[in-house]
Design a protein around this motif. Structure first.
Motif, PDB file in Angstrom:
ATOM      1  N   ARG A   1       0.828  -1.213   0.000  1.00  0.00           N
ATOM      2  CA  ARG A   1       0.000   0.000   0.000  1.00  0.00           C
ATOM      3  C   ARG A   1       0.858   1.258   0.000  1.00  0.00           C
ATOM      4  NH1 ARG A   1      -2.870  -3.058   3.729  1.00  0.00           N
ATOM      5  NH2 ARG A   1      -2.088  -1.830   5.493  1.00  0.00           N
ATOM      6  N   ARG A   2       1.978   1.212   0.736  1.00  0.00           N
ATOM      7  CA  ARG A   2       2.821   2.398   0.793  1.00  0.00           C
ATOM      8  C   ARG A   2       3.490   2.675  -0.553  1.00  0.00           C
ATOM      9  NH1 ARG A   2       1.136   3.940   3.637  1.00  0.00           N
ATOM     10  NH2 ARG A   2       1.869   3.576   5.755  1.00  0.00           N
ATOM     11  N   LEU A   3       3.935   1.628  -1.229  1.00  0.00           N
ATOM     12  CA  LEU A   3       4.562   1.815  -2.537  1.00  0.00           C
ATOM     13  C   LEU A   3       3.558   2.367  -3.542  1.00  0.00           C
ATOM     14  CD1 LEU A   3       6.784  -1.403  -2.772  1.00  0.00           C
ATOM     15  CD2 LEU A   3       7.419   0.888  -1.999  1.00  0.00           C
ATOM     16  N   ALA A   4       2.326   1.882  -3.469  1.00  0.00           N
ATOM     17  CA  ALA A   4       1.281   2.407  -4.355  1.00  0.00           C
ATOM     18  C   ALA A   4       1.024   3.882  -4.059  1.00  0.00           C
ATOM     19  CB  ALA A   4      -0.001   1.594  -4.183  1.00  0.00           C
ATOM     20  N   LEU A   5       1.031   4.252  -2.771  1.00  0.00           N
ATOM     21  CA  LEU A   5       0.821   5.652  -2.392  1.00  0.00           C
ATOM     22  C   LEU A   5       1.939   6.534  -2.931  1.00  0.00           C
ATOM     23  CD1 LEU A   5      -0.578   7.887  -0.696  1.00  0.00           C
ATOM     24  CD2 LEU A   5       0.860   7.160   1.221  1.00  0.00           C
ATOM     25  N   LEU A   6       3.185   6.077  -2.830  1.00  0.00           N
ATOM     26  CA  LEU A   6       4.318   6.880  -3.288  1.00  0.00           C
ATOM     27  C   LEU A   6       4.308   7.056  -4.806  1.00  0.00           C
ATOM     28  CD1 LEU A   6       7.155   5.530  -0.961  1.00  0.00           C
ATOM     29  CD2 LEU A   6       6.042   7.768  -0.881  1.00  0.00           C
TER      30      LEU A   6
END
Length: 423
Positions: A346-351
Motif C-alpha cells: 500500500r505504501r509503494l502504491a501511495l508513493l
C-alpha cells in the motif's frame, strides 16, 4: 505477563477480564505481605527454593489462589536470580571430581587424610566451601528486584489480564483521542517500536480541542509467522493506549476453541505503568540515535515526526524524520519488517501516486529476500531512489547515504510533502 492458566475472566457477552479493585483493603494487605516477603528474600540473598517455600505459605492461604498466583508471577518477572558464584560450575565440578578420584587411593581409608589431600588442590577448598551445585535453578540466589507499591502491583495485574487475552486476538479496532497531539505521537512511536501492523485513519474528535484517530491493528491470529513474538509485542503496546485521555478497544478473542469479543475503554479504570517513555525505547533505536549524532553532521534527527497525509483519511506516521542542516529540508523514513507485506504494498502504491512525498522506505531482509527484492525493483522502477534494504534495523551509514542520494536526485523539486495533520 500472565500465562493462560493464570488469566481470570468471564465468558459473558464475550470476554470480560475479572479486574480487581486496587483500593480494596484486604487485597492491598495481601499485596503488601507478598511484596514484603520478596523484599526480605532479596535482602538475605535467599535461594530460589527457599524463596518459593516462603511465598508458598502466603499463596496457599489466599482467598483466591489464582489471583494470588498471578500477583506472584508479576513480582517474579521483576526479580533477578544468579548463581552463588560467577564461575563455570560444570568445569569446576569436573576438576573437583577428578581431584577426588586421584586423592582417594593415597588416603589409606582415612577420611581426614582424604579431605586434607583434596583441600590441598588449588581452588578446591574455596569451591567446596560454597555450593558446588550453585548453578542449579533451585540454588540460585535472589540478587535483585524492581520494587513497587501494593497499589501499583494491583493496577499492573489489571493491565496484565488484558495483555494475556490480547495474545489470542484477531484484529483490534482501536480509537484514540487526546487534547495533546504529542501523546498521540508517543502512541504511534510505541506502535513502531513494537513493529505492529496497523492502518491509521483520522476521526472526527468528540471533544473540543482533541485530535482523534482510529487504528486497525492486526492481531496474532491474523499473522502467519512468529506469532508468539508478535503477540507479546502487541501485549506490550496496550499500556501505551491506556495513557490517553480517551480510548477504546474492540477485539475478537479466540481461546480454548471459543471466540468472543473483548471491549474496553477509558471507563474501565485501568492505570498504565508506562510513565518514563525513554525506558521503553528499544536498544537498537537508542543506539541508532547515538551513533547518528556522533557520525553524521549534515543531518539531524527530528524529535517529533509529523503525521503525513496518506490519502483519504489515512495517516502515515514515519519511524524517523531527518532535517538537513544546510537548508532545513526534511525527509522521513518508514521501516517495514517481516509482518508488514500488505502495508508495504500500500505504501509503494501511495508513493507512486504522490511522488513529491518526502518519504524513504526501508525494507527488512526478513520481509524481502533477494528474489522478492528484484520483483519490487521491477514492479516499482520509479521508486528505486527511495527504497533500500536492511537487516533487523538499518545502519547509520546506510541511512546517511540514502538521504544524501535522495536529496540530490530530488534537489530540483519545488514541491514538498506539507500535507501533514495540523495540530
Amino acid at each position: 505477563m500472565l500465562t493462560r492458566e493464570l488469566l481470570r475472566f468471564q465468558r459473558r457477552s464475550g470476554f470480560r477480564p475479572a479486574f480487581v479493585d486496587p483500593a480494596e483493603p484486604k487485597l492491598v494487605e495481601f499485596a503488601s505481605e507478598l511484596l514484603a516477603a520478596y523484599e526480605g528474600a532479596v535482602g538475605s540473598r535467599m535461594r530460589r527454593a527457599e524463596q518459593e517455600e516462603l511465598v508458598d505459605v502466603l499463596l496457599k492461604g489466599a482467598r483466591d489462589p489464582k489471583l494470588a498466583a498471578g500477583l506472584n508471577k508479576l513480582i517474579l518477572d521483576r526479580c533477578s536470580f544468579d548463581p552463588v558464584r560467577s564461575v563455570d560450575y560444570p568445569a569446576e565440578r569436573r576438576r573437583l571430581f577428578e581431584a577426588a578420584a586421584a586423592a582417594l587411593p593415597g588416603a589409606g581409608g582415612s577420611i581426614e587424610a582424604y579431605r586434607e589431600a583434596l583441600l590441598a588442590r588449588e581452588g578446591a577448598g574455596e569451591f567446596m566451601a560454597s555450593d558446588i551445585y550453585g548453578d542449579l535453578p533451585d540454588n540460585e540466589r535472589l540478587t535483585g528486584w524492581r520494587p513497587l507499591y501494593p497499589a501499583e502491583l494491583l493496577h499492573r495485574y489489571n493491565i496484565a489480564l488484558v495483555q494475556g487475552l490480547l495474545v489470542y486476538a484477531d484484529d483490534l479496532e482501536v480509537t484514540a483521542a487526546d487534547s495533546n497531539p504529542a501523546e498521540l505521537r508517543r502512541l504511534f512511536k510505541y506502535l513502531r517500536f513494537f513493529r505492529l501492523l496497523a492502518e491509521i485513519r483520522r476521526l472526527k474528535p468528540k471533544g473540543k480541542g482533541k485530535v482523534a484517530v482510529g487504528m486497525k491493528i492486526s492481531g496474532p491470529f491474523s499473522i502467519f509467522a512468529n506469532t508468539r513474538k508478535y503477540a507479546l509485542q502487541l501485549a506490550a503496546f496496550f499500556p501505551a493506549l491506556v495513557n490517553l485521555e480517551s480510548w477504546s478497544l474492540s477485539a475478537e478473542i479466540r481461546l480454548d476453541g471459543r471466540a468472543g469479543a473483548l471491549k474496553l475503554d477509558q471507563g474501565c479504570g485501568l492505570v498504565s505503568h508506562y510513565r518514563n517513555f525513554s525506558s521503553y525505547v528499544p536498544e537498537e533505536i537508542r543506539m541508532f540515535h547515538k551513533l547518528f549524532r556522533e557520525q553524521v553532521s549534515d543531518w539531524k534527527i527530528v524529535g517529533e515526526s509529523p503525521f503525513l497525509d496518506g490519502g483519504g483519511q489515512e495517516i502515515v506516521f514515519p519511524d524517523l524524520s531527518f532535517r538537513r542542516e544546510a537548508d532545513g529540508r526534511t525527509i522521513h523514513l518508514e521501516l517495514f519488517h517481516r509482518w508488514h507485506r500488505g502495508q508495504l504494498d500500500r505504501r509503494l502504491a501511495l508513493l507512486e501516486q504522490k511522488p513529491d512525498m518526502q518519504l524513504l522506505v526501508g525494507v527488512d531482509r526478513a520481509l524481502a529476500d533477494d528474489a522478492a527484492w528484484k520483483v519490487l525493483e521491477t514492479d516499482h522502477p520509479a521508486l528505486a531512489g527511495r527504497l533500500f534494504r536492511f537487516r533487523d534495523f538499518p545502519g547509520v551509514d546506510r541511512v546517511r547515504r540514502v538521504l544524501d542520494a535522495f536529496a540530490e536526485t530530488n534537489s530540483g523539486e519545488k514541491k514538498r510533502c506539507r500535507k501533514s495533520m495540523r495540530t
